[in-house]
Design an enzyme around this catalytic site. Structure first.
Site, short mmCIF file in Angstrom:
data_model
loop_
_atom_site.label_atom_id
_atom_site.label_comp_id
_atom_site.label_asym_id
_atom_site.label_seq_id
_atom_site.Cartn_x
_atom_site.Cartn_y
_atom_site.Cartn_z
N GLY A 155 20.10 21.90 4.10
CA GLY A 155 18.88 22.91 4.37
C GLY A 155 19.61 23.32 5.70
O GLY A 155 19.98 24.81 5.97
N GLY A 163 18.46 14.94 3.25
CA GLY A 163 18.82 13.94 3.59
C GLY A 163 19.11 13.30 4.78
O GLY A 163 20.23 13.00 5.20
N THR A 164 18.08 13.37 5.53
CA THR A 164 17.05 12.93 6.83
C THR A 164 17.34 11.66 6.40
O THR A 164 17.45 10.77 7.79
CB THR A 164 16.81 14.00 7.70
OG1 THR A 164 15.59 14.25 6.74
CG2 THR A 164 17.77 15.49 8.04
N ILE A 180 12.83 5.07 18.76
CA ILE A 180 13.79 5.15 17.57
C ILE A 180 13.45 4.15 16.21
O ILE A 180 13.62 3.26 16.33
CB ILE A 180 14.97 4.75 17.97
CG1 ILE A 180 15.45 5.89 18.83
CG2 ILE A 180 16.53 5.54 16.24
CD1 ILE A 180 15.62 6.95 19.07
N LYS A 198 19.69 3.23 12.31
CA LYS A 198 20.84 3.48 11.21
C LYS A 198 20.69 5.20 10.74
O LYS A 198 22.18 6.07 10.34
CB LYS A 198 20.59 3.24 9.89
CG LYS A 198 22.38 3.00 9.17
CD LYS A 198 22.18 1.65 7.64
CE LYS A 198 23.58 2.04 7.13
NZ LYS A 198 23.40 0.36 6.56
N THR A 199 19.56 5.86 10.26
CA THR A 199 20.27 7.47 10.46
C THR A 199 19.27 7.67 11.45
O THR A 199 20.13 8.98 11.15
CB THR A 199 17.97 7.14 9.41
OG1 THR A 199 16.76 7.43 9.61
CG2 THR A 199 18.43 6.40 7.77
N GLY A 247 11.50 14.19 17.78
CA GLY A 247 12.57 14.36 16.78
C GLY A 247 14.02 14.49 16.92
O GLY A 247 14.13 14.40 18.48
N GLY A 280 17.21 15.18 15.19
CA GLY A 280 17.93 16.28 14.35
C GLY A 280 18.88 16.84 15.36
O GLY A 280 20.21 17.03 15.76
N GLU A 281 18.14 18.32 15.57
CA GLU A 281 18.74 19.53 16.53
C GLU A 281 18.58 18.87 18.43
O GLU A 281 19.96 19.86 18.41
CB GLU A 281 17.56 20.28 16.27
CG GLU A 281 17.11 20.85 14.99
CD GLU A 281 16.08 21.78 14.66
OE1 GLU A 281 16.21 22.91 14.19
OE2 GLU A 281 14.66 21.60 14.81
#
Length: 723
Positions: free
Chosen positions: A237, A468-469, A605, A609-610, A678, A680-681
Site C-alpha cells: 500500500g 505484506g509487512t 524487535i 527476519k521480518t 515502528g 517500516g518508515e
C-alpha cells in the site's frame, strides 16, 4: 514454564502466511468468489480543467454485455463537502460524478458496468465527451502567488530565527526539491462490492478498515454499522490505500443501481491519476552555526501543491523541529491549489522528503565548518524533543552513528571530495541521521482458545491489516509468547471490519499496537481462567490445564491496549543512521550504490527476519528516490507523461547495494509494555540524503534536486572550495 519451540517474541521465524502466498491460496481483494458478479471500469477525463458540455453514452450502451453507463447525469446524489477544500483525512468523504466540473486530468467522469471486464474496458473507449476547456494551473512556479497557509499546525516557531542567524559564524541557505512520486504497490487497487438492502459488504484492499467504513457510510449517508470491509491480505500500500479512493465509491454506486455485486479494478495506468501520489516539495533550508559546530538557528520552509477541491500536505518540516539541539527554529508549510489529483501519503510522508533536505543541509554545514559530518551531528544531539517540549522516551542516535561508522569503515573516508578513485570511478562515502515517530494507538483484540485433546489452539482476531509487512507473523509470535504455546498452534485472523477495533496499518504504529493488544487479550484469558478456579498467579499451570480445570473446550477473551500516562509525557521515536558508498563514473555521471549500512534503534524487535525485510524495503525505496523515481507532468495539458512501469522507473536488483542492517538492543517500556517501536518508515527516512552526500564526497558536486540522474551530474558544477 517455557514451552520448547514456542517461537515467541524475538525469534527470527518464517512468515506464518508464507505458504498460503506461494501456493496462491491467500485471497486478495479481487480474488473472492462472488456469484452474479459484474464489472465496472472508470472513464477518465482528457482535460485538466473545464466543464463537460455533453456526454454521449449511446454507443457504449449498445455494446454486448454493457449494463449501464453512470455519469453525472444519472449518478446517485452523494454527500457534498461541507467547506471549500477540506482536509484529506482518513475519514474524508469521496463524492464523485456529482457535477460536470473537471478539476484534473484523469478525473473519473463516468463508469461503465458490464458482464465482463473486457466488455467494460472496451465500452469505456466509446463514451464520447465534449468539454468547455479552461487553461489549467499545473505549474508550481507560475502560481506561487496563490500559496496559502493550510492550517495553524503548518507553522512553528521556537526562539528568534533572525537573531539565531545573526549569531552564526557560518551559514547555509539552500533549496532542495523532491518530485511527484507514485506508490505503485504490486497489487492494483481493486474491490468487490455488494449493496444489499442498504447494507454494503466489500472486499477492498484498504489499509485502515474502521476509518474506511466511516468514509463510505458518510459518503452514501448510511449508518457506519451498515458497512463491512474485508481485507485479509493486501499486496502493498505504502500509503496509497490509507483512504477511500473514488473507485470504491464508483463500485458501490454501481452495485446499488444494478442490484448486483460489482468488481472494480484500477488499471496500472489509472494508478497514476486516481489513487494518490507524493506531492512535489520545494524546501528552503537555512542553518546557522558557531565555529565549534553548535547550531544557532535552523529554518525549514516548504512549499507544495494540493488539489483544487481537497487539501493534503506533507509535513516536511516536522523532522527539523526535533532532531537537533537548535535554540532558534522556524518551520513553515505553504500550499498552492493546482489542477492535479489530490496528493496522498507515501511511505514516511514528510520524513522521507523533509529528511532529504535537512540531512543534506547538515552535510553542507559540516563541510563549511571543516567538521566530520558524524561529529557535527553528535555535537548537536539532544535528549529533549524541543519541538514537543518533552523528553524522548529513549534516543540512541549517537550510538547509531558511532556503531554505524565503525561497521561501515568511516575512518577510511577521504575528507576531500574526489580524492578516492579506482580507475575511472570516483568513490564517495555519505552519512545521514534518521528518525521516525513511533506511535502507539489504542487497539483491541479477541483471543479464542479451543481444546483439542491435550493441545490448545488459539485464534487471534482484530480488524488490523497486513500489507505484506509480517503482521500475521508477529501477532502469532506474541500469542505464542503469552499463552506459552507453539506458534503452530496459533491462528491469526485479520482484515474484517467486524473484528475488534484497531488503528489499521499506517504510520509505523502497527507492530506496537497489534502485539500489545494481542498480549492483553491473552493475559486477560489466562487471568479469567485462573480466577474461575482461584488458582494463585505464581503457580505454573498451562493453558490446556486451565481449560481442563474449568471443564471448558472453548473460551474467549478480549483485551484493549492503549498508551500510558508516561507515554503521553514523552516523545517516542525510533532513530537510525544510514551509510552509503557510491561510485561515480567521472565521464558519464553514471553511478552505482556499492554498499549501504543501516543502524536502527527501534525498541524490541519482535521478529528480526521480518524487520530486516522492512528495512531492506525502506532502503530500496530511499534509493529509488535518488536513482530514478519521478512522475512527470506534460507542461501544457496536465496529464502524466509517465504512466506505466515502463517509464516510471523503480530500483531493481542490479541497482541495489550490498546491505548490512543492524538493530541496536533497546529497552523502552515507556513506549509500551512490550517495548516495541515502528521500523517500516524508519527504513526510508534520510536514505536519499546519505546517497546524495556520498555523491558529493565522490565528486564535489552538491545535488539538491531529486532524482539525481547522470545528466544532472554531468551538468553540475563542482562546489566552490572543493579542490
Amino acid at each position: 514454564m517455557k514451552t520448547i519451540n514456542a517461537s515467541g517474541v524475538g525469534e527470527a521465524i518464517d512468515r506464518v502466511d508464507g505458504r498460503l502466498k506461494v501456493m496462491g491460496l491467500a485471497k486478495y481483494a479481487s480474488e473472492f468468489p462472488v456469484e452474479n458478479l459484474v464489472y465496472a471500469q472508470g472513464v477518465n477525463s482528457t482535460i485538466a480543467k473545464g466543464r463537460i458540455t455533453s456526454i454521449d453514452t449511446s454507443e457504449a450502451k449498445k455494446q454486448k454485455g454493457v449494463l449501464e453507463v453512470i455519469t453525472h447525469l444519472n449518478a446517485q446524489k452523494l454527500k457534498a463537502y461541507d467547506k471549500v477544500r477540506p482536509a484529506y483525512t482518513l475519514t474524508t468523504i469521496a463524492p464523485i460524478l456529482q457535477s460536470a466540473e473537471v478539476n484534473y486530468y484523469g478525473q473519473f467522469i463516468a463508469c461503465v458496468v458490464a458482464e465482463t471486464f473486457e466488455q467494460a474496458q472496451y465500452a469505456c473507449r466509446l463514451v464520447k465527451v465534449t468539454y468547455e476547456e479552461d487553461k489549467p494551473d499545473i505549474h508550481l512556479e507560475k502560481n506561487k502567488s496563490k500559496a496559502y497557509k493550510p492550517d495553524e499546525e503548518a507553522d512553528y516557531l521556537r526562539g528568534n530565527i533572525r537573531s539565531g542567524m545573526r549569531d552564526a559564524d557560518v551559514k547555509v541557505e539552500e533549496t532542495y526539491t523532491t518530485p511527484i512520486e507514485h506508490q505503485h504497490p504490486m497489487e492494483l487497487h481493486a474491490a468487490i462490492i455488494s449493496w444489499n438492502n442498504g447494507k454494503v459488504k466489500m472486499y477492498a484492499n484498504q489499509q485502515i478498515l474502521h476509518e474506511a467504513t466511516i468514509a463510505v457510510a458518510d459518503t452514501f449517508m448510511i449508518p457506519k454499522e451498515n458497512v463491512q470491509i474485508i481485507a485479509p491480505y493486501i499486496g502493498g500500500g505504502f500509503g496509497s490505500k490509507l483512504r477511500i479512493n473514488k473507485h470504491i465509491i464508483l463500485g458501490t454506486m454501481a452495485s446499488k443501481m444494478l442490484g448486483r455485486p460489482v468488481k472494480i479494478t484500477v488499471t496500472r495506468q489509472q494508478m497514476f491519476t486516481n489513487t494518490g501520489m507524493r506531492q512535489f516539495d520545494e524546501q528552503v533550508m537555512k542553518i546557522g552555526a558557531k565555529k565549534d559546530g553548535a547550531l544557532t538557528a535552523l529554518a525549514h520552509h516548504t512549499i507544495s501543491h494540493c488539489a483544487i477541491d481537497v487539501q493534503y500536505y506533507e509535513t516536511c518540516g516536522n523532522v527539523s523541529k526535533m532532531l537537533y539541539n537548535t535554540p532558534n527554529n522556524e518551520i513553515t508549510h505553504r500550499l498552492i491549489p493546482l489542477n492535479l489529483q489530490c496528493p496522498d501519503s507515501m511511505r514516511a510522508p514528510g520524513e522521507a522528503t523533509g529528511s532529504f533536505a535537512l540531512e543534506c543541509a547538515m552535510d553542507e554545514m559540516a563541510w563549511k565548518l571543516n567538521m566530520d559530518p558524524i561529529d557535527f551531528r553528535i555535537k548537536n544531539d539532544t535528549q529533549i524533543d524541543l519541538g514537543a517540549g518533552k523528553p524522548f522516551s529513549s534516543r540512541l542516535l549517537k550510538e547509531c552513528l558511532r556503531i554505524g561508522a565503525d561497521k561501515f569503515g568511516w575512518a577510511n573516508r577521504s575528507k576531500q571530495p574526489g580524492a578516492k578513485q579506482e580507475g575511472n570511478w570516483l568513490i564517495g562515502y555519505g552519512v545521514s541521521a534518521a528518525s521516525r515517530a513511533a506511535p502507539y494507538k489504542k487497539t483491541s483484540s479477541k483471543v479464542i482458545l479451543q481444546q483439542d485433546n491435550d493441545r490448545v489452539r488459539a485464534t487471534i482476531q482484530m480488524d488490523a491489516t497486513d500489507l505484506g509487512t509480517g503482521s500475521y507473523t508477529i501477532i502469532a509470535q506474541t500469542a505464542s509468547e503469552y499463552l506459552n504455546i507453539p506458534v503452530a498452534q496459533v491462528t491469526v485472523e485479520l482484515g474484517d471490519s467486524k473484528f475488534p477495533l484497531t488503528p489499521g496499518s499506517g504510520g509505523s504504529w502497527g507492530a506496537a499496537s497489534y502485539c500489545n493488544a494481542a498480549r492483553v487479550a491473552c493475559q486477560n484469558a489466562i487471568t479469567s481462567l485462573r480466577n474461575k478456579r482461584n488458582i494463585i498467579l505464581d503457580q505454573e499451570v498451562s493453558v490446556a490445564e486451565l481449560l481442563k480445570l474449568n471443564k471448558l473446550n472453548r473460551f474467549e477473551a478480549e483485551g484493549t491496549a492503549e498508551p500510558s500516562e508516561e507515554f503521553e509525557k514523552h516523545s517516542v521515536f525510533s532513530f537510525g543512521a544510514n551509510f552509503a558508498e557510491v561510485w561515480v563514473d567521472k565521464d558519464t555521471g553514471v553511478y552505482r550504490i556499492k554498499r549501504m549500512v543501516n543502524v536502527g534503534s527501534a525498541g524490541k524487535i519482535v521478529n528480526p527476519k521480518t524487520a530486516y525485510g522492512q528495512i531492506i524495503g525502506g532502503l530500496t525505496m530511499g534509493a529509488g528516490m535518488v536513482l530514478a523515481e519521478q512522475s512527470k507532468i506534460e507542461p501544457n495539458f496536465g496529464n502524466f507523461i509517465t504512466r506505466s512501469l515502463a517509464d516510471y522507473h523503480v530500483p531493481v536488483n542490479l541497482d541495489m547495494a550490498n546491505i548490512e542492517v543492524i538493530f541496536l538492543p533497546e529497552e523502552d517500556k515507556i513506549a509500551n509494555d512490550m517495548g516495541i517501536k515502528g521500523i517500516g518508515e524508519l527504513g526510508i527516512t534520510s536514505v536519499a540524503a546519505s546517497i546524495a552526500n556520498a555523491i558529493f564526497n565522490a565528486t564535489g558536486k552538491r545535488m539538491r534536486n531529486l532524482p539525481i540522474t547522470p545528466e544532472k551530474l554531468v551538468e553540475a558544477k563542482v562546489e566552490k572550495g572543493v579542490a
